[in-house]
Write an enzyme that holds these catalytic residues in place. Sequence first.
Site, PDB file in Angstrom:
ATOM      1  N   ASP A 210       0.873  -1.255   0.053  1.00 40.15           N
ATOM      2  CA  ASP A 210      -0.024   0.069  -0.139  1.00 40.15           C
ATOM      3  C   ASP A 210       0.950   1.407  -0.063  1.00 40.15           C
ATOM      4  O   ASP A 210       1.924   1.509   0.967  1.00 40.15           O
ATOM      5  CB  ASP A 210      -1.125  -0.090   1.322  1.00 40.15           C
ATOM      6  CG  ASP A 210      -1.949   1.001   1.295  1.00 40.15           C
ATOM      7  OD1 ASP A 210      -2.793   0.893   0.478  1.00 40.15           O
ATOM      8  OD2 ASP A 210      -1.882   1.993   2.332  1.00 40.15           O
ATOM      9  N   GLU A 274       1.599  -0.357  -4.743  1.00 47.87           N
ATOM     10  CA  GLU A 274       0.670   0.892  -5.252  1.00 47.87           C
ATOM     11  C   GLU A 274       1.444   2.052  -5.396  1.00 47.87           C
ATOM     12  O   GLU A 274       1.982   2.648  -4.309  1.00 47.87           O
ATOM     13  CB  GLU A 274      -0.517   0.798  -4.003  1.00 47.87           C
ATOM     14  CG  GLU A 274      -1.374   2.033  -4.445  1.00 47.87           C
ATOM     15  CD  GLU A 274      -2.227   2.550  -3.513  1.00 47.87           C
ATOM     16  OE1 GLU A 274      -3.200   3.092  -3.867  1.00 47.87           O
ATOM     17  OE2 GLU A 274      -1.716   2.564  -2.227  1.00 47.87           O
TER      18      GLU A 274
HETATM   19  C1  GLC Z   1      -4.194   3.105  -0.517  1.00 50.12           C
HETATM   20  C2  GLC Z   1      -5.614   2.253  -0.167  1.00 50.12           C
HETATM   21  C3  GLC Z   1      -6.628   3.185   0.033  1.00 50.12           C
HETATM   22  C4  GLC Z   1      -6.351   3.526   1.705  1.00 50.12           C
HETATM   23  C5  GLC Z   1      -4.806   4.354   1.470  1.00 50.12           C
HETATM   24  C6  GLC Z   1      -4.462   4.475   2.885  1.00 50.12           C
HETATM   25  O1  GLC Z   1      -4.214   4.217  -1.347  1.00 50.12           O
HETATM   26  O2  GLC Z   1      -5.669   1.625  -1.655  1.00 50.12           O
HETATM   27  O3  GLC Z   1      -7.856   2.494   0.343  1.00 50.12           O
HETATM   28  O4  GLC Z   1      -7.072   4.385   2.026  1.00 50.12           O
HETATM   29  O5  GLC Z   1      -3.969   3.699   0.957  1.00 50.12           O
HETATM   30  O6  GLC Z   1      -3.941   3.239   3.368  1.00 50.12           O
END
Ligand code: GLC
Length: 545
Positions: A210, A274
Site C-alpha cells: 500500500d 501501489e
Molecule cells: C491506499 C489504499 C486506500 C487507503 C490508503 C491508505 O491508497 O488503496 O484504500 O485508504 O492507501 O492506506
Amino acid sequence: MVNPKRHDPWYRKAVLYQIYPLSWADSNGDGYGDLRGIIERLDYLNDGTAGSLGVGAIWLSPIYRSGLADWGYDIIDHCAIDPLFGTMADFDVLLREVHKRGMRLLLDYVPNHTSSKHSWFVEARKSRGNPKRDWYIWADPKPDGSMPNNWLSRFGGPMWTLDDATGQYYLHTFLADQPDLNWRNPEVRAAMLEVLRFWLRRGVDGFRTDAVTALIKDQALRNDPPNPDFDPATSLPSLANLRIYSNVQGGLGGLVGSFCDVLAEKEDTFLLSEAYLNISGLKELYGACERHPIHAPFNFNLITLDWSAEVYRQFIDEYEGSLGPNDWPNYVLGNHDKQRIATRRGQKRARLLAFLQMTLRGLPVVYAGEELGLENGVISTTNERDISLRKLQGPLLKRDVSRTPMPWSGGYNGGFSEGSPWLPLSPDYAMHNVELEERQPESMLALYRHLIHLRAACEPLADGAYRSIAGGNPDVFVFIREAPWGKCYVMLNFANTEQRISLREIGIWIAGTHLIEGDGQPHDQGEIRLKAYEGRLYELMRTLK
Ligand code: GLC
C-alpha cells in the site's frame, strides 16, 4: 500451443483478481463480507474447469485487526484477523482452499502507517521519552504554536495532528487515525519486515504493498512548494502544494528492495506496489528489485488516458519499451479507490478495455465486479461508509461507489448477504450479476472467461512479445503478440462508428468483444469491418504464409 519445456513463474501466467473482502460474500448475515464467504465462493474464480473464471491469483484488501476508520487500512495488529472477517483458522482454510484450486494468494501489506490504536502508537504517545516514540514521526510546534510545516493529508486538512498530552505534532499522510511509521528507524524496518515473514511462513504467495510513495519524507520537514496548476474551483484541496518534500524521497527504491529481499527468502513469491506513477517513475521503481525480479509497481495509467487509439498505442509502446528483460508489465482498470470503469468509460468502452487488458502482455489485474460490467453504486449521505474523504468534497472522490457488494444474483441482496448489506448494492445489479451473466453467452462475464482461458492456452497471448503496427486507420489500435510457437493479431476500434482495416496475413478469428469466440474460421488478407468499439483477435496461421 504451449511449449512444455518452458518454465515460468506463476505471475507471468496468471490473472490477478482483487477481492475487497467487506463486499464479496457474507457468510454469517451481519452484512459484511468475510473469509468464510470467500471460501464458499472460490469455485467461481477457479474450479479447474473452463466454466469458472479461471483466475490464477487473488489479492485480498486488508483483513487484519483494524480500527475500521479506513476499513482495514488502519491496522491495529498486522498478525491477527479482524473478527469482522473471521478467525486465523478461517484464514488457514481459505489459503488451503485457494491453493487446492491451483491459485495463489496475495495479502495487502500496509507499511506506511498503523492505526492510532496500534500498541506501538499507544506506547509512542505516552511520553516523549517512550522507547516507541521514534517509531512514528513527531515534531514540535513552531514558536507561535502552529504546525511544523505546510504538508497536506491526502484525505484533506493538514498532515499533522497535535498530541495534547505530549505537546508535539505527529504526522499522518492519510487520516489522523493512521499515524505514519518512521521508516528511518531500523527497529521499525525490522518489525515491519517480520510482518512479511509471518505471513510468508503461514503460506501466502506475496503481497500488494500500500501507498509506497508515501514511505519516505524529507527529514528536514521542508515546506512543499505551492502547486502552480492549482485551481481552487476544480482541484482537490490536498493538491494545493506539490508533494516534493512530503512524498517520494530518495531511498524508496531501497525500501521496496528490502521487501523483495524478504520475499525472495521463499520461492515463487511476488510483490506489487501501489504507486500512481508515470512511465519514468514506474521504470525507476521496477529497478528497486533488480536482485530478484519478483516485483512490479501497479500500472494505473490506462484508467486515465485520453480516449484515443493513438494515445493508448503510444502509451503502451512507451511502457513496453521502458521495461527491462525481467520486468513483467501489468495493467489495472480499477480498484476499491476508483470509480468503476463501466461508469467512467461506459459499457462499450469498458468492454473494449477488458479486451485490451486481456490480450496485452503482462499481468491483468481485475477488480471484483469489473468482470460483470458492474457500475458505480449510488450512495446517499446516510449510507456513506468511507469517512476518509469527507473533508474533500466532490462526487469523483466517493470511494464507496466502487465498494458496493458483489452481486451473485438478481435476487434478495444480490445473494451477497442474508442480513442488511453494509453498503447498498449498485442499482444495476439486476442486469449485472453472476447468475444472469453465466447464462448469457455474450455477457461481459463470458468475455472475461473466454479471454482468461484463451490466455492460458495460447502461447503468443500468454507469453509472446508485443509489437504495435500501423494499421492504416488512426481509430484502430493494432498489435501483434508473437511467440516462437505462434502469433496473434489484435485490433481494437476506439471509434463509435464502423471502421475498416485490412488483415495482412491469414488468421483464424478466435475472440472478439462482439462475437466472443469469433467465428473460428480462417480469414485471408482482406478488409475487415469493425463495429463501433469492437475488438477482435486472430490467430495467424504461419504454416499457410
Ligand atoms: C491506499 C489504499 C486506500 C487507503 C490508503 C491508505 O491508497 O488503496 O484504500 O485508504 O492507501 O492506506
